[in-house]
Design an enzyme around this catalytic site. Sequence first.
Site, PDB file in Angstrom:
ATOM      1  N   GLU A  84       0.885  -1.177   0.000  1.00  0.00           N
ATOM      2  CA  GLU A  84       0.000   0.000   0.000  1.00  0.00           C
ATOM      3  C   GLU A  84       0.909   1.209   0.000  1.00  0.00           C
ATOM      4  OE1 GLU A  84      -3.058   0.139  -0.523  1.00  0.00           O
ATOM      5  OE2 GLU A  84      -3.651  -1.930  -0.191  1.00  0.00           O
ATOM      6  N   CYS A 108      -2.229   9.028   3.255  1.00  0.00           N
ATOM      7  CA  CYS A 108      -2.187   8.509   1.896  1.00  0.00           C
ATOM      8  C   CYS A 108      -3.503   8.787   1.176  1.00  0.00           C
ATOM      9  CB  CYS A 108      -1.905   7.017   1.926  1.00  0.00           C
ATOM     10  SG  CYS A 108      -3.006   6.144   3.025  1.00  0.00           S
TER      11      CYS A 108
HETATM   12  P1  NAD Z   1       8.914   4.856   3.571  1.00  0.00           P
HETATM   13  O1  NAD Z   1       8.732   4.083   2.325  1.00  0.00           O
HETATM   14  O2  NAD Z   1      10.070   5.755   3.676  1.00  0.00           O
HETATM   15  O3  NAD Z   1       9.020   3.874   4.821  1.00  0.00           O
HETATM   16  C1  NAD Z   1       8.035   2.904   5.070  1.00  0.00           C
HETATM   17  C2  NAD Z   1       8.655   1.759   5.853  1.00  0.00           C
HETATM   18  O4  NAD Z   1       9.602   1.097   5.008  1.00  0.00           O
HETATM   19  C3  NAD Z   1       9.432   2.205   7.095  1.00  0.00           C
HETATM   20  O5  NAD Z   1       9.255   1.259   8.121  1.00  0.00           O
HETATM   21  C4  NAD Z   1      10.865   2.197   6.592  1.00  0.00           C
HETATM   22  O6  NAD Z   1      11.820   2.042   7.626  1.00  0.00           O
HETATM   23  C5  NAD Z   1      10.853   0.998   5.666  1.00  0.00           C
HETATM   24  N1  NAD Z   1      11.920   1.002   4.672  1.00  0.00           N
HETATM   25  C6  NAD Z   1      12.560   2.073   4.126  1.00  0.00           C
HETATM   26  N2  NAD Z   1      13.504   1.655   3.250  1.00  0.00           N
HETATM   27  C7  NAD Z   1      13.442   0.307   3.218  1.00  0.00           C
HETATM   28  C8  NAD Z   1      14.163  -0.710   2.502  1.00  0.00           C
HETATM   29  N3  NAD Z   1      15.133  -0.393   1.631  1.00  0.00           N
HETATM   30  N4  NAD Z   1      13.832  -1.988   2.711  1.00  0.00           N
HETATM   31  C9  NAD Z   1      12.834  -2.324   3.564  1.00  0.00           C
HETATM   32  N5  NAD Z   1      12.152  -1.422   4.294  1.00  0.00           N
HETATM   33  C10 NAD Z   1      12.436  -0.118   4.116  1.00  0.00           C
HETATM   34  O7  NAD Z   1       7.541   5.635   3.830  1.00  0.00           O
HETATM   35  P2  NAD Z   1       7.206   6.653   5.023  1.00  0.00           P
HETATM   36  O8  NAD Z   1       7.896   7.952   4.712  1.00  0.00           O
HETATM   37  O9  NAD Z   1       7.435   6.011   6.337  1.00  0.00           O
HETATM   38  O10 NAD Z   1       5.632   6.816   4.869  1.00  0.00           O
HETATM   39  C11 NAD Z   1       5.040   7.716   3.999  1.00  0.00           C
HETATM   40  C12 NAD Z   1       4.497   6.999   2.784  1.00  0.00           C
HETATM   41  O11 NAD Z   1       3.586   5.973   3.188  1.00  0.00           O
HETATM   42  C13 NAD Z   1       3.700   7.895   1.875  1.00  0.00           C
HETATM   43  O12 NAD Z   1       4.052   7.666   0.544  1.00  0.00           O
HETATM   44  C14 NAD Z   1       2.262   7.462   2.110  1.00  0.00           C
HETATM   45  O13 NAD Z   1       1.389   7.718   1.061  1.00  0.00           O
HETATM   46  C15 NAD Z   1       2.419   6.029   2.382  1.00  0.00           C
HETATM   47  N6  NAD Z   1       1.260   5.482   3.085  1.00  0.00           N
HETATM   48  C16 NAD Z   1       0.389   4.690   2.390  1.00  0.00           C
HETATM   49  C17 NAD Z   1      -0.739   4.177   2.998  1.00  0.00           C
HETATM   50  C18 NAD Z   1      -1.681   3.289   2.234  1.00  0.00           C
HETATM   51  O14 NAD Z   1      -2.387   2.517   2.856  1.00  0.00           O
HETATM   52  N7  NAD Z   1      -1.718   3.364   0.921  1.00  0.00           N
HETATM   53  C19 NAD Z   1      -0.985   4.457   4.343  1.00  0.00           C
HETATM   54  C20 NAD Z   1      -0.101   5.259   5.035  1.00  0.00           C
HETATM   55  C21 NAD Z   1       1.041   5.763   4.380  1.00  0.00           C
END
Ligand code: NAD
Length: 480
Positions: A249, A283
């Site tokens: 997501e 999101c």
């Molecule tokens: P992010 O992608 O930076 O991080 C998300 C998670 O992934 C964190 O736990 C992070 O530590 C981990 N992560 C980062 N790099 C990684 C890697 N290389 N390998 C594995 N894990 C890794 O996102 P964010 O800044 O924490 O959150 C914001 C984003 O989340 C926005 O784009 C938002 O739209 C999205 N979001 C989507 C939904 C949905 O249901 N569609 C809900 C909430 C947030």
Amino acid sequence: MSDSIFSNYINGEWVAGASSIANISPADKSDIIGQYAQADKAQTQAAIEAANKGQLEWQESGLEQRYSVLMAIGDELIARKDELGELLAREEGKTLAEGVGETYRSGQFFHYYAAEVLRQMGETADSVRPGVEIETRREPVGVVGIITPWNFPTATGAWKIAPALAFGNAIVFKPANQVPASAWALTEIISRQGLPAGTFNLVMGPGAEVGDVLIHSKKINALTFTGSLETGRKVAAATAVNLVKCQLEMGSKNALVVLDDADLENAVECAVGGAYGGTGQKCTASSRLIVTEGIHDRFVEAVIERMKKLVVGHPLKEGVHIGAVADGRQMEQNLSYLELAKKEGGKLVYGGEVLTEETDGYYMQPALFTETNNDMTINREEAFAPIACVIKVKDFEEALETLNDTNFGLTGGICTQSLKYATDFKRRAKTGCVMINLPTAGTDYHVPFGGRKDSSFGSREQGTYAKEFYTVVKTTYIRA
Ligand code: NAD
């Protein structure tokens, strides 16, 4: 647990990390919420091993136990919603009301999936071969890796952990490193439920270290991720190599359409609530406001008047509607998108200032741009900021075309009193969720949630649809 550091939870024990970080409130940099352990690669591997060992015992623990555990977690989250909601608001920056609401909602996810535990029915069929019967039943997928973002620190974990446990899986949970306190608090509740050792594991730490091990592991059976598109692509690529089931997501660029015949007052509430609630860090936020010519000027004027009433401030202060931006990096990103929107020709008609509050935190006045078009970067990339852009269009057809002209497709909304347009919109919007006369943000917990295009990948989350991800189907042939 070590004295002052909140530890990881691996194989039924609290385990010190390889290092630790300070969890600092974005609303008040002098407010240190705590020191949180950071797992390294070896600890993450240990958590995965533990989950593999614990899973079968949990699968065979019986439905009554699973039901009771999930109910108890839900009960405690709801009973402690004020305390845990305050913790959440302090570490993420959203308002106390939003923090309490999120904690309550998280409890509801556990209650919902407690009920699902008792609703696990299979199917039977006659074989094409006489004398042979067939049954199909769902079994746990096995070990589930859960990676969550910072903007819903408790709820995102809850809507993944609850179904994972309900369907008999073991879990390795990696929350976003900006918000470990809410994940730790949830883990602490889970740790008191008598689960078999290894059924639930918490590994806090950076994505590039802890997340990286999880997504590349051959020893997990499914990986559910919520976060940015950029990371989502890495998760999909890494899990595909090992043929690990994956569910993503990700971001969006949601739009709210306002037609000439809309109830203006309601349209303004939908736009302001959808665009700026949660400091725009949802999101499902409406970052694009697509407005037809006849109502455009009245709508913009009314939105500005409504925005003047929004109080930005410390999340725990009474009367505050918009809390703090989540951290310094996000604040920088917000300001750079603000500048970009101006450079691209958008007209800033309200807000956008960096605010100084009594506490040293990241505060920003929500911003409204007009005179933007759908080709501008500000209308194509997810800013995740309290910034909304008005796009003026001629009519319904142009509005719908503009709404669909994006790489994303999570939610889409329309404000209209026309049944014809509402029905047409519902059918033709290329989004996973459609809102009619409602804000694009704000969904229920008992129905599927997810998007299309670059917003989602894999099967739907939430409601009964979640079982598709958390189970595998077994087909058994029986000759009596
Ligand atoms: P992010 O992608 O930076 O991080 C998300 C998670 O992934 C964190 O736990 C992070 O530590 C981990 N992560 C980062 N790099 C990684 C890697 N290389 N390998 C594995 N894990 C890794 O996102 P964010 O800044 O924490 O959150 C914001 C984003 O989340 C926005 O784009 C938002 O739209 C999205 N979001 C989507 C939904 C949905 O249901 N569609 C809900 C909430 C947030």
